[in-house]
Enzyme design. Structure first.
Site, PDB file in Angstrom:
ATOM      1  N   THR A  10      -6.228  -0.903  -3.175  1.00 33.95           N
ATOM      2  CA  THR A  10      -5.125   0.059  -3.277  1.00 33.95           C
ATOM      3  C   THR A  10      -5.503   1.292  -4.083  1.00 33.95           C
ATOM      4  O   THR A  10      -5.223   2.420  -3.675  1.00 33.95           O
ATOM      5  CB  THR A  10      -3.889  -0.610  -3.915  1.00 33.95           C
ATOM      6  OG1 THR A  10      -3.413  -1.624  -3.029  1.00 33.95           O
ATOM      7  CG2 THR A  10      -2.785   0.386  -4.159  1.00 33.95           C
TER       8      THR A  10
ATOM      9  N   TYR B 259       0.808  -1.221   0.000  1.00 29.15           N
ATOM     10  CA  TYR B 259       0.000   0.000   0.000  1.00 29.15           C
ATOM     11  C   TYR B 259       0.844   1.274   0.000  1.00 29.15           C
ATOM     12  O   TYR B 259       0.413   2.316  -0.478  1.00 29.15           O
ATOM     13  CB  TYR B 259      -0.884   0.028   1.251  1.00 29.15           C
ATOM     14  CG  TYR B 259      -2.050  -0.924   1.244  1.00 29.15           C
ATOM     15  CD1 TYR B 259      -2.980  -0.929   0.212  1.00 29.15           C
ATOM     16  CD2 TYR B 259      -2.245  -1.805   2.300  1.00 29.15           C
ATOM     17  CE1 TYR B 259      -4.057  -1.786   0.234  1.00 29.15           C
ATOM     18  CE2 TYR B 259      -3.333  -2.664   2.333  1.00 29.15           C
ATOM     19  CZ  TYR B 259      -4.237  -2.660   1.304  1.00 29.15           C
ATOM     20  OH  TYR B 259      -5.317  -3.502   1.318  1.00 29.15           O
TER      21      TYR B 259
ATOM     22  N   THR C 112      -2.037  -5.895  -7.160  1.00 25.40           N
ATOM     23  CA  THR C 112      -2.073  -4.930  -6.066  1.00 25.40           C
ATOM     24  C   THR C 112      -2.624  -5.597  -4.816  1.00 25.40           C
ATOM     25  O   THR C 112      -3.270  -6.644  -4.881  1.00 25.40           O
ATOM     26  CB  THR C 112      -2.983  -3.734  -6.385  1.00 25.40           C
ATOM     27  OG1 THR C 112      -4.356  -4.180  -6.388  1.00 25.40           O
ATOM     28  CG2 THR C 112      -2.651  -3.108  -7.715  1.00 25.40           C
ATOM     29  N   ASP C 113      -2.399  -4.944  -3.680  1.00 20.36           N
ATOM     30  CA  ASP C 113      -3.134  -5.304  -2.481  1.00 20.36           C
ATOM     31  C   ASP C 113      -4.564  -4.792  -2.641  1.00 20.36           C
ATOM     32  O   ASP C 113      -4.862  -3.971  -3.516  1.00 20.36           O
ATOM     33  CB  ASP C 113      -2.460  -4.707  -1.246  1.00 20.36           C
ATOM     34  CG  ASP C 113      -2.789  -5.474   0.026  1.00 20.36           C
ATOM     35  OD1 ASP C 113      -3.789  -6.212   0.049  1.00 20.36           O
ATOM     36  OD2 ASP C 113      -2.034  -5.324   1.010  1.00 20.36           O
ATOM     37  N   TRP C 114      -5.445  -5.251  -1.776  1.00 17.14           N
ATOM     38  CA  TRP C 114      -6.886  -5.005  -1.940  1.00 17.14           C
ATOM     39  C   TRP C 114      -7.230  -3.526  -1.699  1.00 17.14           C
ATOM     40  O   TRP C 114      -6.816  -2.925  -0.726  1.00 17.14           O
ATOM     41  CB  TRP C 114      -7.663  -5.901  -0.992  1.00 17.14           C
ATOM     42  CG  TRP C 114      -8.031  -7.221  -1.602  1.00 17.14           C
ATOM     43  CD1 TRP C 114      -9.260  -7.812  -1.560  1.00 17.14           C
ATOM     44  CD2 TRP C 114      -7.212  -8.100  -2.361  1.00 17.14           C
ATOM     45  NE1 TRP C 114      -9.239  -9.011  -2.249  1.00 17.14           N
ATOM     46  CE2 TRP C 114      -7.996  -9.215  -2.762  1.00 17.14           C
ATOM     47  CE3 TRP C 114      -5.880  -8.070  -2.784  1.00 17.14           C
ATOM     48  CZ2 TRP C 114      -7.509 -10.270  -3.524  1.00 17.14           C
ATOM     49  CZ3 TRP C 114      -5.379  -9.119  -3.548  1.00 17.14           C
ATOM     50  CH2 TRP C 114      -6.191 -10.189  -3.911  1.00 17.14           C
TER      51      TRP C 114
END
Length: 859
Positions: A774, A739, A770-772
């Site tokens: 983002t 993030y 990506t992370d969730w």
């Protein structure tokens, strides 16, 4: 390629399966082997089976198996320490206290739940924000009746100190968190009056201050339990009873005081600024700091006691030339169990002191390690531990190159960094450039880094040089060391192979939709359970090309890293899965309202394994590989393709709220553990790992807005090195970006790490995601979906319509090219084609025959 038929996952029977039973055995072994025995005065441990024990503390009956958030696992059953001891035949004399504590705990939990639900309006009904920023503090428990306890027939009491932590919030150096509370200390004081001996058990995800233990003479033993998964209680009893001899070693340095850590005053919220995190300690993280600056510690890196004793002797050191021109160092050691009673395992650790030349360096760094098999009393074994000389290279920022400076390298061998002794040396005739690269992630502001006194470092070097005089010395010529020159990729005009053929034929709209996860599954939340074909899965990849002619299936992704995070139970009505409220996936539905069940119930019980730190403390790559294969088989069973694990960020500071998910303060240990886990998972055809969080995600407060400011050398040597090792050593199917920003550029939009480092320098061949949330949760909107495509971050997860709009807009404006988009989709399609969604899937590793080996062990 034949697609597998999608079925409802899990079973309609609630009976315990053979798979669960067998997997619990593996989880139990991994837990027991990762416990670290820190103190054992008068050989108080082990304690004979059947003995009477007083048992107290929050973690006795409410043992914490793991952290909160994405790392939670909805297992069928978790064995607490009390139950584990009773299963092993111990008589617990404090049942009344434990029952009272259990009632107090439940009451406290209900109040905590009401507090969170009451905060929802203030958080715009964002449950996760209210939940993660309202930590639960374990109640201490009632005072102990000293007179009654003293007469209970037990000479020894066990006190379990527990702490809870999780994602999105850092810990604090306050009482009840890093420090013991006054109530906890008072309870220990009462126990010290009632019992002759105390065993202190540390059931925490991160380190805590242990100064209080010095105030109680009858704390005879200290065991670091960490968070051991669902079989923690049984594993604890195995060690306490002597059925298993402890063999864990610390994966972090345990300081005398929190203020001894180099980032203690500036970490996260400590300096009042969670927006900018300056990594002023540079490369001096963990033992690299304490060892270099001669700061005394409570317990050193790599430390751990056993019930027996071992001797470690070095039998030979030699240079090994390879066909690739990448020389290696082989150290042969003999390990003997010198005890007379207990079998046991020992960890051999190799450290190297690099010459203090133009570049200032840490005093010693971990270069290799290996764990023995179980040795009987007086039994010996020989091991050869081989590591590449590249592990000794430093990054020269002036040359933008990995170099070995000419001079003498001291080789130390022992069972911890403190016990390691000089065993020989490596002499290099002159400087050698191993890898010539280009700069990445440049600093955009001034950063004053910590630097050791050169005169003092030369004194330390002279001291170890004197000790190595007369010991074996390996001579190496710089002319015989191959030099690698990184060739950085350019955007191709056309994409080849089957994946390229598919991508070239997809419409622009299909490409746009394939750039994200699939938001069209009817889920009610995007964080933690955005999948529907596998209930509780974190998300699914796009189904935009699922029709003719390509029939590309979507892949299910499940959270980790303490096991698969799926819903325990779900309902099927008229052949359709009933969507569940997001809160059903949090803490086994503790926050969800009860609803009437309809249709057929399906059960998905997954195995909760020990957290990352505990696995690293095993120092046993083969065991971690076995755990990984177990997870891979559960993924295949539950139709999951990618596991969002392992987590492998560096333990930069003990207050990071998510340290429990990560392995260590050391990048080599982290990289080898992540490699082992990946090699195990990806042994199962079509299943893969997702190493995370890439990179410099070392704090949780303001994790979406924090800017990690650091030098390129620190970035490469400390924070990227573990990822580099994992990629080169195991080629994970995917990588998840973090993030935070890195020197002002959001990690998910950073071309330098996604493409130049991971792909061009390390040869990463999988997909990056990506992370969730983002792209739409970053505070200043600095991360965009189109930016991800430009950077080579292939998938935006879990996917929302706004991401598609952003990509369409930038394609129209020309700020994102169609070829940049195709490049990303090609990586995703290539991954899908190799996934377990096909009948003829093979092990992902079979296509990689040239994987580097950062650590080889011959026994």
């Amino acid at each position: 390629m034949q697609l597998k038929k999608k079925t409802f996952t899990g079973t309609t029977s609630n009976e315990v399966t053979a798979r669960e039973t067998e997997n619990r055995k593996i989880a139990r072994q991994a837990a027991a082997e990762g416990f670290v025995l820190l103190k054992n005065e008068d050989h108080i441990l082990p304690i004979k089976n059947g003995a009477k024990l007083g048992l107290y503390g929050a973690g006795a009956v409410k043992t914490i198996k793991g952290g909160t958030g994405s790392g939670d696992v909805n297992e069928r059953e978790c064995i607490n320490i009390c139950q584990g001891l009773k299963n092993a035949g111990y008589e617990i004399t404090s049942d009344a206290w434990l029952e009272a504590y259990a009632s107090l705990y439940e009451e406290t939990r209900l109040k905590w739940r009401d507090e969170i639900l009451g905060k929802l309006p203030a958080y715009n009904n964002n449950f996760f924000e209210a939940y993660s920023t309202t930590p639960f503090f374990m109640p201490c428990g009632n005072p102990v009746d000293v007179e009654k306890a003293a007469l209970d027939g037990a000479d020894t009491a066990i006190y379990v100190l527990s702490r809870i932590a999780g994602e999105n919030a850092d810990r604090h150096d306050t009482e009840g968190d890093y420090y013991i509370s006054a109530e906890e200390k008072a309870l220990i004081a009462q126990l010290s009056k009632a019992y002759d001996s105390l065993v202190l058990v540390i059931n925490t995800g991160g380190l805590v201050d242990l100064a209080f233990a010095e105030e109680f003479d009858n704390i005879k033993a200290v065991l670091q339990f960490v968070q051991a998964g669902q079989e923690g209680g049984n594993a604890f009893a195995d060690v306490i009873s002597g059925k298993v001899t402890p063999s864990g070693k610390l994966a972090d340095t345990w300081a005398l005081d929190y203020k001894d850590y180099p980032s203690s005053d500036t970490f996260s919220f400590k300096n009042g600024d969670v927006n900018t995190e300056k990594y002023q300690e540079g490369i001096y993280v963990g033992y690299r700091y304490f060892d270099t600056f001669d700061v005394p510690v409570r317990y050193p890196f790599g430390y751990g006691l056993s019930y027996t004793d071992f001797s470690v002797s070095t039998k030979g050191i030699e240079a090994v030339n390879t066909e690739s021109g990448k020389p290696e160092i082989a150290v042969t050691v003999e390990v003997t169990n010198t005890g007379d009673t207990y079998c046991g395992k020992e960890v051999v650790q190799i450290y190297v002191s690099c010459p203090q030349g133009k570049l200032a360096k840490e005093y010693r760094r971990l270069a290799g390690f290996a764990k023995t098999e179980e040795l009987k009393p007086q039994e010996s074994c020989s091991m050869t531990i081989t590591f590449p000389v590249y592990q000794l290279a430093s990054f020269d920022e002036e040359k933008a190159a990995w170099i070995l400076e000419g001079g003498t390298y001291g080789i130390w061998v022992g069972s911890s960094i403190q016990d390691a002794e000089p065993a020989g040396s490596l002499c290099l005739n002159k400087d050698a450039v191993l890898v010539q690269c280009e700069h990445i992630c440049p600093l955009k502001e001034e950063l004053k880094e910590l630097t050791p006194d050169h005169g003092r470092m030369m004194e330390k070097e002279a001291a170890w040089l004197e000790k190595t005089a007369g010991l074996p010395c390996v001579h190496m010529s710089a002319e015989n060391i191959g030099k690698e020159i990184v060739v950085y990729s350019e955007l191709p005009e056309h994409f080849t192979g089957r994946a390229g053929e598919i991508v070239e034929s997809l419409s622009r709209e299909q490409l746009v939709l394939m750039a994200t996860g699939d938001p069209g599954k009817g889920q009610d939340a995007v964080l933690g359970s955005a999948g529907i074909t596998v209930p509780g899965a974190a998300a699914e990849t796009s189904s935009a090309a699922s029709g003719e002619p390509w029939n590309l299936p979507s892949m299910a992704l499940a959270d980790g890293p303490a096991g698969l995070r799926l819903n325990q139970k779900y309902q099927v009505v008229d052949g359709e899965i009933v969507p569940e409220n997001f809160m059903n996936s949090i803490e086994k539905g503790f926050f969800a309202e009860s609803v009437k069940e309809e249709g057929t119930s399906y059960y998905q019980f997954c195995t909760a394994i020990p957290v990352g730190t505990l696995l690293a403390q095993t120092w046993n790559a083969e065991l971690v590989k076995e755990v990984g294969e177990m997870i891979g088989k559960e993924m295949e069973l539950f139709q999951v393709t990618l596991w969002l694990a392992p987590g492998m960020n560096i333990h930069r500071n003990p207050l990071c709220g998510r340290n429990f998910e990560y392995y260590s303060e050391d990048p080599l240990l982290s990289g080898i553990m992540a490699s082992a886990m990946t090699l195990g998972v990806q042994k199962v055809p079509g299943c893969g790992t997702t190493i995370k969080h890439f990179a410099c995600n070392n704090q949780e407060d303001n994790r979406m807005g924090s800017d990690s400011v650091l030098s390129e050398r620190a970035l490469r040597e400390i924070y990227l090195k573990g990822f580099e090792i994992a990629v080169k050593n195991s080629q994970p199917m995917s990588i998840m970006t973090s993030y935070n920003m890195i020197n002002g550029v959001h990690a998910a939009n950073c071309y330098d790490i996604c493409t130049r480092a991971a792909r061009d320098e390390w040869g990463f061949a999988g997909a990056i995601m990506t992370d969730w949330t983002t792209t739409f949760a970053s505070p200043r909107g600095e991360c965009t979906a189109a930016g991800c495509m430009r950077a080579g971050n292939d998938m935006v997860m879990p996917g929302i319509p706004q991401d598609h709009e952003n990509i369409r807009q930038e394609l129209s404006e020309g700020t994102l090219s169609i070829q940049e988009l195709r490049r990303c989709i090609c990586n995703t399609v290539n991954l899908i084609l190799q996934s377990n969604r096909y009948e003829d899937a093979v092990s992902y590793l079979e296509q990689f025959t040239g994987l580097d080996s950062y650590l080889k062990v011959e026994k």
